[in-house]
Write a protein that holds these residues in place. Sequence first.
Motif, PDB file in Angstrom:
ATOM      1  N   GLY A  95       0.801  -1.362   0.115  1.00 17.53           N
ATOM      2  CA  GLY A  95      -0.083   0.002  -0.219  1.00 17.53           C
ATOM      3  C   GLY A  95       0.636   1.238  -0.053  1.00 17.53           C
ATOM      4  O   GLY A  95       0.251   2.461  -0.187  1.00 17.53           O
TER       5      GLY A  95
ATOM      6  N   ARG B 141       3.814  -0.084  -4.214  1.00 17.92           N
ATOM      7  CA  ARG B 141       3.388   0.703  -5.495  1.00 17.92           C
ATOM      8  C   ARG B 141       4.443   1.635  -6.132  1.00 17.92           C
ATOM      9  O   ARG B 141       4.793   2.541  -5.249  1.00 17.92           O
TER      10      ARG B 141
ATOM     11  N   SER C  59       1.388   3.328 -11.055  1.00 17.10           N
ATOM     12  CA  SER C  59       0.571   4.586 -11.134  1.00 17.10           C
ATOM     13  C   SER C  59       1.701   5.394 -12.208  1.00 17.10           C
ATOM     14  O   SER C  59       2.635   5.465 -12.153  1.00 17.10           O
TER      15      SER C  59
ATOM     16  N   GLN D 124      -7.916   3.535 -12.333  1.00 18.75           N
ATOM     17  CA  GLN D 124      -8.048   2.575 -11.300  1.00 18.75           C
ATOM     18  C   GLN D 124      -6.905   2.525 -10.271  1.00 18.75           C
ATOM     19  O   GLN D 124      -7.224   2.369  -9.147  1.00 18.75           O
TER      20      GLN D 124
ATOM     21  N   SER E  94      -7.279   3.668  -6.086  1.00  8.11           N
ATOM     22  CA  SER E  94      -7.140   2.811  -4.939  1.00  8.11           C
ATOM     23  C   SER E  94      -6.103   2.994  -3.835  1.00  8.11           C
ATOM     24  O   SER E  94      -6.636   2.973  -2.704  1.00  8.11           O
TER      25      SER E  94
ATOM     26  N   LYS F 195      -8.479   5.669  -1.976  1.00  8.78           N
ATOM     27  CA  LYS F 195      -9.727   5.132  -1.586  1.00  8.78           C
ATOM     28  C   LYS F 195     -10.959   5.752  -2.040  1.00  8.78           C
ATOM     29  O   LYS F 195     -11.874   6.111  -1.714  1.00  8.78           O
TER      30      LYS F 195
ATOM     31  N   GLU G 299     -16.341   1.250  -8.563  1.00  9.29           N
ATOM     32  CA  GLU G 299     -17.472   0.501  -8.610  1.00  9.29           C
ATOM     33  C   GLU G 299     -18.265   1.089  -9.431  1.00  9.29           C
ATOM     34  O   GLU G 299     -18.828   2.243  -8.882  1.00  9.29           O
TER      35      GLU G 299
END
Length: 403
Positions: free
Chosen positions: A220, A254, A281, A321, A325, A328, A332
């Motif tokens: 994360g 990430r 990203s 996307q 993430s 947060k 959807e």
Amino acid sequence: MSYRYEAKGPVLLANVKPIAFGASTPNGPIDILINADGRIAEVGPSLAVSTEVQRIDGNGAWISPGWIDLHVHIWHGGTDISLRPSECGAERGVTTLVDAGSAGEANFHGFREYIIEPSRERIKAFINLGSIGLVACNRVPELRSIQDINLDRILEVYAENSEHIVGIKVRASHVITGSWGVTPVKLGKKIAKILKIPMMVHVGEPPALYDEVLEILGPGDIVTHCFNGKAGSSIMEDEDLFDLAERCAGDGIRLDIGHGGASFSFKVAEAAIKRGLLPFSISTDLHDHSMNFPVWDLATTMSKLLVVGMPFDKVVEAVTQAPASVIKLPMENRLTVGERADFTVFDLVDADIEATDSNGDVSVLTRIFEPRYAIIGAEAVSASRYIPRARKLVRHSHGYSYR
């Protein structure tokens, strides 16, 4: 076709091709009707609607969830390098901007009041571990000693601004921390654990070593400037570091581009991608000293990743996307009736444009992302790539540089 059009709902987006909406992405062109309240009223092919609706014909352009730039500096007036959100936001096709540590605990209240709250773009932020943030970026480093960090105040400011703050930002390179090395990263990680939020770490001129940073981070967390070409900090000059980065990426750390004025290498990116290590990203690290040269904007940065071998669909996911993430932001059902509209309409066009990385290496972009509209609620904002102005030579006490 002219794209100099701005509308406020109800709006019909006609003949657009969806991409990066997840498993529910429709096949083929669709129309999207947006009510005056900014929410989706209807989705489907060739919608029949009232002539009172303002119609924007996409002519087969792509539509994705609104682009997110995970690393910008937009505390305009609060730091000496920050841009206005409008300079790198909706008019460049970006609907969400994430400031990467411009504000620290001592001045976050001003960033919230004068930048976050008035902006039409969605603004989120990583709070700087250093109390003063980037008030006088690099001229007055924010992490010179333990006196520059106030753990209690960071916790207080987060409690007051948790809807805006998405993580902790630490700049871990010797021009910031001097001989302090990796210690600030350890302190930042402790605070991130307490608050249960991710940490973004800038890697650059060692110390701290890129290797040391990766060993502290966990799933994360974000490494920005992942494909930099700096001596001692390039993942392609050290096979052990490459293997470690690859393993950490597999474990959920990430890797973020964070192009900036000094932190992206075509050669490193191409070699890493060829070996299967893609960035998580794509972000710009846009600020006043990097916008005109070499970054320009998010669309051009995306095009640079395309030219070094990153697949088209992965590039789009890396500005939708993936960064969603991190902050947060729910993704959807983004095409579901009743959801607030948040889209980027863009084309991928043939080009012949010379672009430069942070090391001065040049590559010709033969395919380039061209943003057409940012759709924010009921507002359709005309968008386009940034066209850089002529560079000028600026004299400093230590020499000259181009701006």
